[in-house]
Write a protein that holds these residues in place. Structure first.
Motif, PDB file in Angstrom:
ATOM      1  N   ARG A  32       0.833  -1.207   0.000  1.00 35.07           N
ATOM      2  CA  ARG A  32       0.000   0.000   0.000  1.00 35.07           C
ATOM      3  C   ARG A  32       0.867   1.257   0.000  1.00 35.07           C
ATOM      4  O   ARG A  32       0.594   2.222  -0.720  1.00 35.07           O
ATOM      5  CB  ARG A  32      -0.897  -0.043   1.234  1.00 35.07           C
ATOM      6  N   LYS A  33       1.935   1.249   0.798  1.00 35.84           N
ATOM      7  CA  LYS A  33       2.834   2.404   0.863  1.00 35.84           C
ATOM      8  C   LYS A  33       3.637   2.546  -0.432  1.00 35.84           C
ATOM      9  O   LYS A  33       3.919   3.654  -0.882  1.00 35.84           O
ATOM     10  CB  LYS A  33       3.781   2.264   2.048  1.00 35.84           C
ATOM     11  N   MET A  34       4.019   1.401  -1.026  1.00 38.10           N
ATOM     12  CA  MET A  34       4.782   1.437  -2.270  1.00 38.10           C
ATOM     13  C   MET A  34       3.922   1.931  -3.430  1.00 38.10           C
ATOM     14  O   MET A  34       4.396   2.660  -4.290  1.00 38.10           O
ATOM     15  CB  MET A  34       5.331   0.045  -2.570  1.00 38.10           C
ATOM     16  N   ARG A  35       2.637   1.568  -3.453  1.00 41.08           N
ATOM     17  CA  ARG A  35       1.746   1.991  -4.537  1.00 41.08           C
ATOM     18  C   ARG A  35       1.528   3.493  -4.549  1.00 41.08           C
ATOM     19  O   ARG A  35       1.336   4.087  -5.615  1.00 41.08           O
ATOM     20  CB  ARG A  35       0.401   1.280  -4.427  1.00 41.08           C
ATOM     21  N   ILE A  36       1.565   4.120  -3.375  1.00 42.32           N
ATOM     22  CA  ILE A  36       1.399   5.573  -3.305  1.00 42.32           C
ATOM     23  C   ILE A  36       2.496   6.256  -4.112  1.00 42.32           C
ATOM     24  O   ILE A  36       2.238   7.175  -4.897  1.00 42.32           O
ATOM     25  CB  ILE A  36       1.417   6.048  -1.835  1.00 42.32           C
ATOM     26  N   VAL A  37       3.726   5.797  -3.951  1.00 40.00           N
ATOM     27  CA  VAL A  37       4.857   6.394  -4.675  1.00 40.00           C
ATOM     28  C   VAL A  37       4.839   5.962  -6.137  1.00 40.00           C
ATOM     29  O   VAL A  37       5.134   6.754  -7.033  1.00 40.00           O
ATOM     30  CB  VAL A  37       6.191   6.011  -4.002  1.00 40.00           C
ATOM     31  N   ALA A  38       4.463   4.708  -6.401  1.00 44.71           N
ATOM     32  CA  ALA A  38       4.443   4.201  -7.777  1.00 44.71           C
ATOM     33  C   ALA A  38       3.422   4.953  -8.627  1.00 44.71           C
ATOM     34  O   ALA A  38       3.665   5.218  -9.807  1.00 44.71           O
ATOM     35  CB  ALA A  38       4.130   2.710  -7.778  1.00 44.71           C
ATOM     36  N   ASP A  39       2.286   5.314  -8.031  1.00 42.60           N
ATOM     37  CA  ASP A  39       1.252   6.035  -8.784  1.00 42.60           C
ATOM     38  C   ASP A  39       1.719   7.424  -9.212  1.00 42.60           C
ATOM     39  O   ASP A  39       1.244   7.958 -10.211  1.00 42.60           O
ATOM     40  CB  ASP A  39      -0.023   6.157  -7.951  1.00 42.60           C
ATOM     41  N   ILE A  40       2.646   7.992  -8.459  1.00 50.68           N
ATOM     42  CA  ILE A  40       3.146   9.335  -8.794  1.00 50.68           C
ATOM     43  C   ILE A  40       3.958   9.319 -10.084  1.00 50.68           C
ATOM     44  O   ILE A  40       3.852  10.235 -10.898  1.00 50.68           O
ATOM     45  CB  ILE A  40       4.001   9.892  -7.630  1.00 50.68           C
ATOM     46  N   ILE A  41       4.760   8.259 -10.288  1.00 54.32           N
ATOM     47  CA  ILE A  41       5.679   8.266 -11.442  1.00 54.32           C
ATOM     48  C   ILE A  41       5.140   7.509 -12.652  1.00 54.32           C
ATOM     49  O   ILE A  41       5.764   7.530 -13.710  1.00 54.32           O
ATOM     50  CB  ILE A  41       7.064   7.711 -11.064  1.00 54.32           C
ATOM     51  N   ARG A  42       4.014   6.839 -12.523  1.00 54.39           N
ATOM     52  CA  ARG A  42       3.471   6.072 -13.653  1.00 54.39           C
ATOM     53  C   ARG A  42       3.143   6.998 -14.818  1.00 54.39           C
ATOM     54  O   ARG A  42       2.471   8.010 -14.662  1.00 54.39           O
ATOM     55  CB  ARG A  42       2.215   5.329 -13.214  1.00 54.39           C
TER      56      ARG A  42
END
Length: 130
Positions: A32-42
């Motif tokens: 969940r914490k990793m997806r927050i950052v991943a969504d920013i750079i997608r």
């Protein structure tokens, strides 16, 4: 191998020439914490994504930055030393999947025990030139 199968394999090889990827398995961060950052750079351009990750305060951004640099190196190795600054390289796909959970016991009042789930994840980054 038949002619049709050979032609299809050749076509797929040509399409995948511009694509490079990197994987990070069993990263000890909650998905969940990793997806927050991943969504920013997608969907962002690679140089812009590196800047975003460099100045982001979250711990997950450090791991993603290292993984993105690895994917860039894979792309450069695949394209015989061509620099990514010269090509419009984009984070085409970034996928965060949950991995194995470490299950631990936390002592609780009155002789009880609460279960703690330490989550981890798998991250895959795919880069493509547009």
């Amino acid at each position: 191998m038949g002619a049709r199968k050979r032609n299809m394999a050749q076509k797929l090889r040509e399409e995948n020439k511009s694509i490079a990827f990197a994987k990070l398995n069993n990263c000890p961060t909650s998905p969940r914490k990793m997806r927050i950052v991943a969504d920013i750079i997608r969907g962002k351009e690679v140089s812009q994504a590196l800047d975003i990750l460099k100045f982001n305060k979250k711990e997950a951004s450090l791991r993603l930055e290292k993984l993105l640099k690895s994917a860039i190196q894979n792309w450069e190795a695949k394209n015989e030393g061509e620099r990514f600054e010269n090509v419009n390289l984009v984070v085409k796909e970034i996928k965060v999947d949950s991995a194995a959970m470490l299950k631990r016991i936390q002592p609780a009042p009155q002789g009880r025990a609460h279960r703690i789930r330490k989550r981890s994840n798998h991250v895959t980054i795919v880069l493509d030139s547009e």
